[in-house]
Design an enzyme around this catalytic site. Structure first.
Site, PDB file in Angstrom:
ATOM      1  N   GLY A  72       0.827  -1.209   0.000  1.00 16.24           N
ATOM      2  CA  GLY A  72       0.000   0.000   0.000  1.00 16.24           C
ATOM      3  C   GLY A  72       0.857   1.252   0.000  1.00 16.24           C
ATOM      4  O   GLY A  72       0.551   2.237  -0.687  1.00 16.24           O
ATOM      5  N   THR A  73       1.924   1.218   0.744  1.00 18.10           N
ATOM      6  CA  THR A  73       2.807   2.386   0.843  1.00 18.10           C
ATOM      7  C   THR A  73       3.393   2.743  -0.520  1.00 18.10           C
ATOM      8  O   THR A  73       3.415   3.918  -0.907  1.00 18.10           O
ATOM      9  CB  THR A  73       3.943   2.096   1.855  1.00 18.10           C
ATOM     10  OG1 THR A  73       3.354   1.773   3.115  1.00 18.10           O
ATOM     11  CG2 THR A  73       4.867   3.284   2.013  1.00 18.10           C
ATOM     12  N   ASN A 152      -7.889   3.877   9.166  1.00 14.51           N
ATOM     13  CA  ASN A 152      -7.442   2.605   9.740  1.00 14.51           C
ATOM     14  C   ASN A 152      -7.678   2.513  11.241  1.00 14.51           C
ATOM     15  O   ASN A 152      -7.820   1.424  11.775  1.00 14.51           O
ATOM     16  CB  ASN A 152      -5.961   2.375   9.424  1.00 14.51           C
ATOM     17  CG  ASN A 152      -5.106   3.601   9.633  1.00 14.51           C
ATOM     18  OD1 ASN A 152      -5.401   4.671   9.090  1.00 14.51           O
ATOM     19  ND2 ASN A 152      -4.075   3.473  10.417  1.00 14.51           N
ATOM     20  N   GLN A 180      -7.727   0.202   3.641  1.00 15.86           N
ATOM     21  CA  GLN A 180      -8.637  -0.397   4.636  1.00 15.86           C
ATOM     22  C   GLN A 180     -10.040  -0.636   4.078  1.00 15.86           C
ATOM     23  O   GLN A 180     -10.834  -1.346   4.695  1.00 15.86           O
ATOM     24  CB  GLN A 180      -8.730   0.496   5.883  1.00 15.86           C
ATOM     25  CG  GLN A 180      -7.431   0.589   6.667  1.00 15.86           C
ATOM     26  CD  GLN A 180      -7.023  -0.719   7.337  1.00 15.86           C
ATOM     27  OE1 GLN A 180      -7.797  -1.667   7.459  1.00 15.86           O
ATOM     28  NE2 GLN A 180      -5.787  -0.769   7.792  1.00 15.86           N
ATOM     29  N   GLY A 201      -2.428  -6.151  -0.236  1.00 16.20           N
ATOM     30  CA  GLY A 201      -2.875  -7.534  -0.116  1.00 16.20           C
ATOM     31  C   GLY A 201      -3.024  -8.036   1.308  1.00 16.20           C
ATOM     32  O   GLY A 201      -3.964  -8.767   1.623  1.00 16.20           O
ATOM     33  N   HIS A 202      -2.105  -7.622   2.193  1.00 20.81           N
ATOM     34  CA  HIS A 202      -2.119  -8.248   3.524  1.00 20.81           C
ATOM     35  C   HIS A 202      -3.279  -7.801   4.399  1.00 20.81           C
ATOM     36  O   HIS A 202      -3.479  -8.330   5.482  1.00 20.81           O
ATOM     37  CB  HIS A 202      -0.766  -8.083   4.232  1.00 20.81           C
ATOM     38  CG  HIS A 202      -0.459  -6.716   4.759  1.00 20.81           C
ATOM     39  ND1 HIS A 202      -0.613  -6.391   6.078  1.00 20.81           N
ATOM     40  CD2 HIS A 202       0.012  -5.604   4.155  1.00 20.81           C
ATOM     41  CE1 HIS A 202      -0.235  -5.121   6.257  1.00 20.81           C
ATOM     42  NE2 HIS A 202       0.145  -4.635   5.112  1.00 20.81           N
ATOM     43  N   THR A 238      11.107  -7.642 -11.301  1.00 18.58           N
ATOM     44  CA  THR A 238      10.494  -8.959 -11.529  1.00 18.58           C
ATOM     45  C   THR A 238       9.257  -9.101 -10.656  1.00 18.58           C
ATOM     46  O   THR A 238       9.272  -8.767  -9.470  1.00 18.58           O
ATOM     47  CB  THR A 238      11.518 -10.072 -11.218  1.00 18.58           C
ATOM     48  OG1 THR A 238      12.632  -9.881 -12.082  1.00 18.58           O
ATOM     49  CG2 THR A 238      10.922 -11.454 -11.440  1.00 18.58           C
ATOM     50  N   CYS A 326       2.456   3.892  20.088  1.00 20.43           N
ATOM     51  CA  CYS A 326       3.367   3.113  20.928  1.00 20.43           C
ATOM     52  C   CYS A 326       4.588   2.651  20.161  1.00 20.43           C
ATOM     53  O   CYS A 326       5.675   2.560  20.690  1.00 20.43           O
ATOM     54  CB  CYS A 326       2.645   1.918  21.527  1.00 20.43           C
ATOM     55  SG  CYS A 326       1.746   0.965  20.329  1.00 20.43           S
TER      56      CYS A 326
HETATM   57  N1  PLP Z   1      -2.743   3.054   4.222  1.00 24.24           N
HETATM   58  C1  PLP Z   1      -3.513   2.635   5.237  1.00 24.24           C
HETATM   59  C2  PLP Z   1      -4.814   3.319   5.489  1.00 24.24           C
HETATM   60  C3  PLP Z   1      -3.110   1.561   6.033  1.00 24.24           C
HETATM   61  O1  PLP Z   1      -3.876   1.158   7.040  1.00 24.24           O
HETATM   62  C4  PLP Z   1      -1.870   0.932   5.744  1.00 24.24           C
HETATM   63  C5  PLP Z   1      -1.377  -0.180   6.598  1.00 24.24           C
HETATM   64  O2  PLP Z   1      -1.635  -0.236   7.772  1.00 24.24           O
HETATM   65  C6  PLP Z   1      -1.114   1.412   4.667  1.00 24.24           C
HETATM   66  C7  PLP Z   1      -1.580   2.466   3.932  1.00 24.24           C
HETATM   67  C8  PLP Z   1       0.203   0.795   4.315  1.00 24.24           C
HETATM   68  O3  PLP Z   1       0.035  -0.425   3.655  1.00 24.24           O
HETATM   69  P1  PLP Z   1       1.274  -1.436   3.521  1.00 24.24           P
HETATM   70  O4  PLP Z   1       1.499  -2.019   4.861  1.00 24.24           O
HETATM   71  O5  PLP Z   1       0.822  -2.446   2.522  1.00 24.24           O
HETATM   72  O6  PLP Z   1       2.416  -0.626   3.026  1.00 24.24           O
END
Ligand code: PLP
Length: 402
Positions: A72-73, A152, A180, A201-202, A238, A326
């Site tokens: 996601g990042t 989140n 999310q 994905g996770h 890849t 934390c």
């Molecule tokens: N954006 C949101 C709203 C998230 O909750 C998260 C992960 O907690 C991310 C981005 C980042 O995703 P990733 O862990 O796949 O980089």
């Protein structure tokens, strides 16, 4: 009951069917999808099937609109950097104060080191975005608006479609961090004004290390990673073949479970929240009660420390997460709760419970039974708590909703 995993917004368990499906792609069909020999097996075909599955989950028309990334990042960073690169004359960005660090940290960098102006739109006590502030910040100087689909920590859902249409009127691109939301909310990009969307994905029972970026057809795009021709030259490197195949199956399964997520999981979340709040005084739920993810419950327990609650919950096998920062070693409550103006005595004691389709009623009832005595025990030790309840009443306030 030995354990209850209530931290699905942090990450989800890889679905056993997903795991079983991808294992041969580590051990038998491990060839590079770009190679001609048979060790790649049908992997190239599987990657395109996975793309079609992600398309279906997002309601995307063309396969060229999905780019696989590492997380996601990466999707978030790519979307913003691409939008800035293709519109060099526009030097402003709009985002919200409650975004994930994947957005906020990049915006901070762009502001400090690259000279961009970033508008951080505030939220109210329920975590709702200020549409007035948003409308006031929009202008023809704005290259990109990046607004999360759902938060989140609280699960609050932003009106991203309305915001995307408003951005369009000013010629700005609109990106949403839907990490999310994907798999929990029905999405249809074909009928949307959103230009770019990030997913991971996770968060939907695929492994860590795979994500995707949706880029609407016709949107100019500048890759962040340059190299080989993978992903039509838009994301070199890849392919994470097992991750992509896993994401495809996870997307199929998320679509199958969408109804379940919004009925059964929502009912379990409501049961959990109501069950705890009925037993614990000076506690309240955070977020927008009208527009909230079905799986998320953020509860503030006033006058105690979230980390202490988590530790005691963990001892009875319950995994949740605290709203406070934390992980950074800071004692400050999270930026989301602070932006919502939740008083410190409550923000410090905030716990996020996040469910999934794997959560059972027995687990929920275990959490309902275990949490109130833990809160009571900690309050007996709290300097803010006396024989008859809170001592520090000037900081107390009426719960926003029961
Ligand atoms: N954006 C949101 C709203 C998230 O909750 C998260 C992960 O907690 C991310 C981005 C980042 O995703 P990733 O862990 O796949 O980089």
């Amino acid at each position: 009951m030995s354990s209850a995993y209530m931290d699905n917004n942090a990450t989800t368990r890889v679905d056993p069917r997903v795991l079983e499906t991808i294992l041969p792609y580590f051990s038998e069909y491990y060839g590079n999808p770009s190679s001609m020999h048979s060790f790649g097996g049908d992997v190239g075909k599987r990657l395109e099937e996975a793309r079609a599955s992600v398309q279906a989950l997002l309601g995307v028309e063309h396969d060229s609109e999905i780019i696989f990334t590492s997380c996601g990042t990466e999707s978030d960073n790519t979307a913003i950097l691409s939008a800035l690169a293709i519109q060099p004359s526009r030097r402003e960005i709009i985002t919200s104060v409650v975004e994930h660090p994947a957005i906020l940290s990049l915006c901070d960098h762009l502001e400090r080191h690259e000279g961009y102006k970033v508008h951080y739109i505030p939220v109210d006590r329920l975590g709702r975005i200020s549409m007035e502030a948003y409308a006031a910040a929009l202008s023809e100087q704005v290259a990109i608006v990046s607004m999360m689909y759902a938060n989140n920590e609280t699960g609050t859902i932003f009106p991203v479609e309305t915001m995307a249409r408003m951005a369009k009127e000013k010629g700005a691109l609109f990106h949403t961090d839907a990490v999310q939301a994907v798999g929990k909310i029905v999405l249809n990009m074909q009928e949307s004004a959103i230009d770019m969307l990030s997913l991971s994905g996770h968060k939907l029972h695929a492994p860590k290390g795979i994500g995707a970026l949706y880029v609407r057809r016709g949107t100019r795009y500048r890759p962040m990673l340059r190299g080989g021709h993978q992903e039509r030259g838009r994301r070199a490197g890849t392919e994470n073949t097992t991750g992509i195949i896993a994401l495809g199956l996870a997307a199929d399964m998320a679509l199958e479970h969408m109804e379940y997520e919004n009925t059964v999981v929502r009912a379990l979340r409501d049961r959990l929240e109501a069950g705890i709040l009925a037993q614990v005084p000076y506690a309240f739920a955070n977020g927008d009660p009208e527009h909230r993810l079905p799986n998320t419950s953020s509860i503030s327990f006033e006058y105690i420390e979230g980390e202490a609650i988590l530790m005691l919950l963990s001892r009875v096998g319950i995994a949740a997460s605290s709203g406070s920062a934390c992980t950074s070693g800071s004692l400050e409550p999270s930026h989301v709760l602070r932006a919502m103006d939740i008083p410190y005595t409550a923000a410090h004691g905030t716990i996020r419970f996040s469910l999934s389709r794997e959560t059972t009623e027995a687990e929920v009832d275990w959490v309902i039974a275990q949490t109130p005595p833990i809160v009571e025990q900690l309050r007996r030790l709290s300097p803010y708590w006396g024989a008859n309840g809170p001592i520090l009443t000037d900081n107390a306030f009426a719960p926003v909703y029961a």
